[in-house]
Design a protein around this motif. Structure first.
Motif, PDB file in Angstrom:
ATOM      1  N   ASN A  76       0.946  -1.223   0.032  1.00 51.58           N
ATOM      2  CA  ASN A  76       0.054   0.095  -0.034  1.00 51.58           C
ATOM      3  C   ASN A  76       0.961   1.314  -0.105  1.00 51.58           C
ATOM      4  N   GLU A  77       1.936   1.088   0.062  1.00 54.71           N
ATOM      5  CA  GLU A  77       3.139   2.529   0.245  1.00 54.71           C
ATOM      6  C   GLU A  77       4.019   2.221  -0.820  1.00 54.71           C
ATOM      7  N   SER A  78       4.653   3.600  -1.278  1.00 60.93           N
ATOM      8  CA  SER A  78       5.583   3.343  -2.120  1.00 60.93           C
ATOM      9  C   SER A  78       7.077   3.583  -1.589  1.00 60.93           C
ATOM     10  N   PHE A  79       6.963   3.836  -0.228  1.00 66.27           N
ATOM     11  CA  PHE A  79       8.284   3.912   0.528  1.00 66.27           C
ATOM     12  C   PHE A  79       8.100   3.441   2.072  1.00 66.27           C
ATOM     13  N   LEU A  80       9.150   3.326   2.731  1.00 70.37           N
ATOM     14  CA  LEU A  80       8.668   2.604   4.045  1.00 70.37           C
ATOM     15  C   LEU A  80       8.234   3.517   4.945  1.00 70.37           C
ATOM     16  N   VAL A  81       8.548   4.801   4.826  1.00 74.54           N
ATOM     17  CA  VAL A  81       7.994   5.880   5.774  1.00 74.54           C
ATOM     18  C   VAL A  81       7.574   7.073   4.963  1.00 74.54           C
ATOM     19  N   GLY A  82       6.215   7.419   5.207  1.00 73.01           N
ATOM     20  CA  GLY A  82       5.576   8.671   4.503  1.00 73.01           C
ATOM     21  C   GLY A  82       5.634   8.360   2.878  1.00 73.01           C
TER      22      GLY A  82
END
Ligand SMILES: N[C@@H](CCC(=O)N[C@@H](CS)C(=O)NCC(=O)O)C(=O)O
Length: 199
Positions: A145-151
């Motif tokens: 669901n995310e492109s990178f690990l944080v933010g």
């Protein structure tokens, strides 16, 4: 700055990658990681754990632990998040890397590639794979669901986990099971200033 380094070490590669992306010039001093008889004599005054990477700073003091070095170098740049919660989330992933990922994913590669052992000779390979796959499963769930690990941007957390994840195949892990991780690895490799481990 001077980096006590090993060309084959993923922990050292994390530091080389961020130094390159920050366009900081550095000198490399190669340290032998396989025959390590003189480790304490060589490194003990620079790092209590007598391991590399170790960065010698311009004031002559030393900083060790790959993730601590990433944090130090990245502080004040977009590579370390600025909000309190995102900073803690970056640390969350970096502690995960050291406790749940690197001891399995990196160590399987170490025995197979660096030491050149046959899979059958490594008594705990099945355990390394079981625990390593559990770490990769966790990353896959997040990255679905995310492109990178944080933010939504590339940070030191991505550098920390990229180092050994992109080499996991050489440790006998089937990365093709993980489409979200594979897509994330490609995104990380496209970041400006990216260098491969063998550069
Ligand atoms: N937790 C440390 C691990 C450092 C580490 O394991 N370094 C290895 C190379 S990847 C090393 O120095 N090996 C040689 C030895 O243990 O004497 C970090 O993230 O920097």
């Amino acid at each position: 700055v001077l980096l006590y380094d090993s060309a084959i070490s993923g922990n050292c590669y994390k530091v080389r990658l961020l130094l390159s992306q920050l366009r900081i010039e550095f000198e490399r001093r190669e340290v032998e990681v396989v025959n390590r008889g003189d480790r304490v004599e060589l490194l003990g005054d620079k790092n209590p754990a007598a391991r590399i990477p170790i960065l010698r700073l311009d004031d002559g003091t030393h900083l060790a632990e790959s993730n601590a070095i990433l944090w130090y170098l990245g502080e004040g740049t977009p590579f370390v998040p600025s909000s309190r919660l995102d900073r803690a989330r970056a640390l969350q992933w970096m502690f995960f890397e050291q406790y749940s990922h690197e001891p399995y994913v990196a160590v399987a590669r170490y025995w197979l590639v660096v030491q050149g052992r046959d899979p059958g000779e490594i008594s705990d390979l099945a355990h390394l794979h079981e625990r390593g796959y559990a770490a990769l499963d966790g990353m896959e769930r997040h990255l679905t669901n995310e492109s990178f690990l944080v933010g939504d941007s590339y940070t030191v957390a991505d550098i920390s986990l990229y180092a050994y994840t992109h080499l996991a195949g050489t440790g006998g892990f089937e990365l093709e099971r993980y489409p979200a991780i594979v897509a994330w690895l490609a995104r990380v490799a496209q970041q400006p200033g990216h260098v491969p481990i063998d550069s």
